[in-house]
Design an enzyme around this catalytic site. Sequence first.
Site, mmCIF file in Angstrom:
data_model
loop_
_atom_site.group_PDB
_atom_site.id
_atom_site.type_symbol
_atom_site.label_atom_id
_atom_site.label_comp_id
_atom_site.label_asym_id
_atom_site.label_seq_id
_atom_site.Cartn_x
_atom_site.Cartn_y
_atom_site.Cartn_z
ATOM 1 C CG HIS A 215 -7.457 0.154 2.914
ATOM 2 N ND1 HIS A 215 -7.646 -1.193 3.702
ATOM 3 C CD2 HIS A 215 -6.198 -1.470 2.380
ATOM 4 C CE1 HIS A 215 -7.566 -2.244 4.271
ATOM 5 N NE2 HIS A 215 -6.388 -2.598 3.644
ATOM 6 C CD GLU B 113 -8.100 -3.431 0.361
ATOM 7 O OE1 GLU B 113 -6.430 -3.047 -0.263
ATOM 8 O OE2 GLU B 113 -8.445 -4.232 0.922
ATOM 9 C CG HIS C 81 -1.874 -0.944 0.827
ATOM 10 N ND1 HIS C 81 -2.339 -1.365 -1.035
ATOM 11 C CD2 HIS C 81 -3.123 -1.684 1.818
ATOM 12 C CE1 HIS C 81 -3.567 -2.707 0.468
ATOM 13 N NE2 HIS C 81 -3.323 -2.565 1.537
#
Length: 383
Positions: free
Chosen positions: A207, A347, A136
Amino acid sequence: MRLINRLTILIVFCAIQFSCNQKTEEQLTCGNLKAEDFQTTVDGKETNLYVLQNGDVTAAITNYGGRIVSLLVPDKNGNPGDIVLGFGSIDGYLNAHEVFHGALIGRVGNRIAKGKFTLDGVEYTLPINNDPNHLHGGSKGFHNQVWDVKSANDTSIVLTYLSKDGEMGYPGNLNVEVKYTLKSKNELLINYLATTDKSTPVNLTNHAFFNMRGEDKGTINNHLLTINADLITAVDSTLIPLGENVPVEGTPFDFRKSKAIGKDLPQENENRQLMNGLGYDHNFVLNKAKAGEMTLAATVVEPISGRKMEVFTEEPALQFYGGNFMDGSDTGKYGKTFDFRESFALETQHLPDSPNQPQFPGIILKPGQEYKTMSIYKFSTVK
């Protein structure tokens, strides 16, 4: 007497509406939030809290990480509930064990194997923050940056961020713009836009951790989930793709028809993919007639509250995460710990480790090109 009762009901209704929509420097009552608890500086930049309201939905968003802090939607009886996990202050996010709550994710969502990729003959090394991989965008990814507020009104907010050349090891100056919009039909739209001055991988997402019954209302294993995908991306024990997408048919990953999230979890001691993810933490390859089209990716129904969420996206994939790593280390804005499998994430994104997987759709953005994508979260109820 009837007139007095009607006046009393009207006064109470107006007071409730006022308390949820009132925006002042000192107090925000929606989600038990106080604006002053979000007004500070992080890395020399000011943070704040912004409230959007349209139709039956109210959202609270902070420019620290571009995070959805609170999302109030009604149940089948019209009672609002907060379906996104979050904290009551910036300090809560800064000290959280789980660092991605509600945040905008970048420069690249999901994992990059061993924090390395090669682009135009140059090998780039990224920080490892999910041993042995990069996850991420790294420890100082977009979730840990203060975004600039380009504009904000009652129904939308536009956030911008300049990710400088070399930040977290990525090449190029990347200009990013994300717009959150609440539509009158109880839809939350997220529009992503980015440009670069040097070729670079880009895979943006949000997220948010959801519990459709409410942040503090227990397990998500009874939620009924449908995912419009015939394939998942098979992964190793570090959640890096093995290089192929495999059919969901006949496996616990078959959500093509609605089923409870927890229905097939008893197979996690025998199904290799469930073992690798410690449950569900996998990329689903969405069924699309053509790349980039807006399609229904997933539907979630919480049977007790009757709340329903539909996720639409132009992205090719959806990462479904079932809250396997939540361990009670964090306490949310309602004083309840975030526990094992009491939240989930959906996501919208490209496939994991795409820079190292040439068979997957590419995520390299070049100078002169525009990264542009949209995802929609639509809310309703069922009886």
